[in-house]
Design an enzyme around this catalytic site. Structure first.
Site, PDB file in Angstrom:
ATOM      1  N   GLU A 137       0.970  -1.197   0.097  1.00 15.47           N
ATOM      2  CA  GLU A 137      -0.046   0.015   0.017  1.00 15.47           C
ATOM      3  C   GLU A 137       0.728   1.396  -0.130  1.00 15.47           C
ATOM      4  OE1 GLU A 137      -2.815  -0.334   3.246  1.00 15.47           O
ATOM      5  OE2 GLU A 137      -3.695  -2.005   2.066  1.00 15.47           O
ATOM      6  N   ASP A 147      -4.179  -0.315  12.287  1.00 15.95           N
ATOM      7  CA  ASP A 147      -5.003  -1.495  11.717  1.00 15.95           C
ATOM      8  C   ASP A 147      -4.276  -2.812  12.266  1.00 15.95           C
ATOM      9  OD1 ASP A 147      -6.337  -3.684  10.588  1.00 15.95           O
ATOM     10  OD2 ASP A 147      -5.881  -3.055   8.431  1.00 15.95           O
ATOM     11  N   LYS A 158     -15.784  -1.583   2.418  1.00 19.10           N
ATOM     12  CA  LYS A 158     -15.046  -1.920   1.260  1.00 19.10           C
ATOM     13  C   LYS A 158     -16.079  -2.632   0.142  1.00 19.10           C
ATOM     14  CE  LYS A 158     -10.700  -3.318   3.634  1.00 19.10           C
ATOM     15  NZ  LYS A 158      -9.995  -4.404   4.159  1.00 19.10           N
ATOM     16  N   ARG A 205      -8.391  -1.591  -1.227  1.00 17.49           N
ATOM     17  CA  ARG A 205      -7.728  -2.870  -0.637  1.00 17.49           C
ATOM     18  C   ARG A 205      -6.283  -2.866  -1.216  1.00 17.49           C
ATOM     19  NH1 ARG A 205     -11.915  -6.755   0.656  1.00 17.49           N
ATOM     20  NH2 ARG A 205     -10.034  -7.745   1.676  1.00 17.49           N
ATOM     21  N   LYS A 255      -9.645   5.408   3.812  1.00 14.82           N
ATOM     22  CA  LYS A 255      -8.219   4.775   4.028  1.00 14.82           C
ATOM     23  C   LYS A 255      -8.013   4.324   2.443  1.00 14.82           C
ATOM     24  CE  LYS A 255      -6.851   0.622   6.132  1.00 14.82           C
ATOM     25  NZ  LYS A 255      -7.164  -0.578   6.968  1.00 14.82           N
TER      26      LYS A 255
END
Length: 421
Positions: free
Chosen positions: A204, A241, A336, A365, A387
């Site tokens: 990410e 997270d 999501k 994702r 996010k």
């Protein structure tokens, strides 16, 4: 009357080099719109099912079956219908699939079409997607959670917690908040390099070096915030997270980075100590998705102090969320779309959460693409938080750049980071 004239699908690559579905919808007025479906690495057990081919291509991860389902089964049902009734389109696909998790058609097939139909309808009406889906109410540009240190399933290191994020809450605009975040990100890179840490990136866009324990990344982030010229707590806060289902074994939580095996009570105390020591305002998946007793313990301990976000816990499913609300589990939900399978079902879950005082965080994702649908979706639904990774890698910055455009285009944009916590 404008109607759906054709629907096509193509196998394309996501940001990890894995195949995913790109769906294209063509309307009778000549409008063409596409959408690319994302894919997760740490997935909840109750998520809607991605359909993979399971053959020799791409290590079994091909999506040709899902593409065929788009072009044959789904197209047969939707061609000729109005694109402007999103709920009807999504309901038809759900009924056509006939399972509770899209295991027949594939959530990747259904969501691709659902997103592409919404985008085509907006384009046909000459409206931005956020306005089409949100009406006049979509005015909040979300406060970002930027994942700048990656661990867990998103990185090849010895950090147990999956994401260490910054939240630029103390700013008056998204533009200012994003600038501060990018400056902190670059400062963090320099600090890591100065101490001999590699600055390779995780899935990410965050850095993924090894650390001596799960707390050290927080120390580095605080140093980076201050060295970049910003104030921890006042201007920039921290979100975590844990993705704790990934280190939940036989009823215990194995924190290899700290060389500890903890009960749910002990893990809740571990988090409480971090919250007391650092400006942490949000914790996602602090307990495993199956450990509802652990979630109750965590919510009782920290639910009135910080945001407790359910991701694997709720998987964007309104039925599971309703159960969590009834039991007083968590106080926020990660959103999501590919966990639930369609635009309409995602909207239903958000509305349920908002009616019951649960915060919503729109989310990408780990396997993403250049598609920025969720940026518009977050504004449309006023989730107020998003996010979508570090301020690096094109599939992440595509969302941030789209939010910059939306903030510029809105007559009276609202950035409410200061009011969130």
């Amino acid at each position: 009357m404008v109607y759906i004239d054709n629907i096509a699908a193509q196998e394309v690559l996501d940001s990890r080099g894995n195949p995913t579905v790109k769906a294209t919808v063509i309307l009778s007025d000549g409008t063409v719109a596409s959408a690319i479906v994302p894919s997760g690495a740490s997935t909840g057990k109750r998520e809607a099912l991605e359909l993979r081919d399971g053959d020799d291509r791409f290590g079994g991860k091909g999506v040709l079956k899902a593409c065929e389902n788009v072009e044959v089964a789904i197209a047969d049902e939707l061609v000729g219908l109005s694109p402007y009734n999103q709920a009807e389109i999504d309901a038809i696909m759900k009924e056509l699939d006939g399972t509770n998790n899209y295991s027949k058609l594939g959530a990747n097939a259904v969501l691709g079409v659902s997103m592409a139909v919404a985008r085509a309808a907006a384009k046909s009406l000459h409206m931005p997607l956020y306005r089409y889906l949100g009406g006049a109410n979509g005015v909040i540009v979300p406060t970002p959670m930027l994942n700048i240190i990656n661990g867990g399933a998103h990185a090849d290191n010895d950090v147990d917690l999956q994401e260490y994020m910054i939240m630029p809450t103390g700013f008056d605009s998204f533009k200012e908040a994003l600038r501060a975040s990018a400056e902190i990100y670059h400062t963090l890179k320099k600090l890591l390099a100065e101490d001999g840490h590699p600055t390779a990136l995780g899935d990410e866009g965050g850095f993924a070096p090894n650390f001596k324990n799960n707390e050290e990344p927080i120390e580095y982030i605080l140093k980076a915030i201050e060295k970049a010229g910003y104030k921890p707590a006042d201007e920039v806060n921290i979100a975590l997270d844990a993705a704790s289902s990934e280190f939940y074994k036989d009823g215990k939580y194995e924190l290899k980075g700290d060389n500890k095996v903890l009960s749910a009570e002990e893990l809740a105390e571990f988090y409480a100590d971090l919250v007391a020591k650092y400006p942490i305002v949000s914790l996602e998946d602090g307990m495993a998705e199956d450990d509802w007793e652990g979630w109750k313990i965590l919510t009782e301990k920290l639910g009135d102090k910080i945001q407790l976000v359910g991701d694997d816990l709720f998987v964007t499913n309104k039925t599971i969320l309703a159960e969590g609300i009834e039991k007083g589990i968590a106080n926020a939900i990660l959103i999501k779309p590919n966990q639930i399978g369609s635009v309409s079902e995602t909207m239903q879950t958000v509305r349920l959460a908002q009616r019951n005082g649960y915060n919503c965080v729109m989310s990408h994702r780990s396997g993403e693409s250049e598609d920025a649908f969720i940026a518009d979706f977050a504004v449309a639904l006023n989730t107020a938080q998003i996010k979508t990774g570090a301020p690096a890698r094109g599939e992440r910055t595509a969302k941030y750049n789209r939010l910059l455009e939306i903030e510029r285009d809105l007559l009276y944009p609202e950035y409410i980071g200061k009011e969130l916590f």
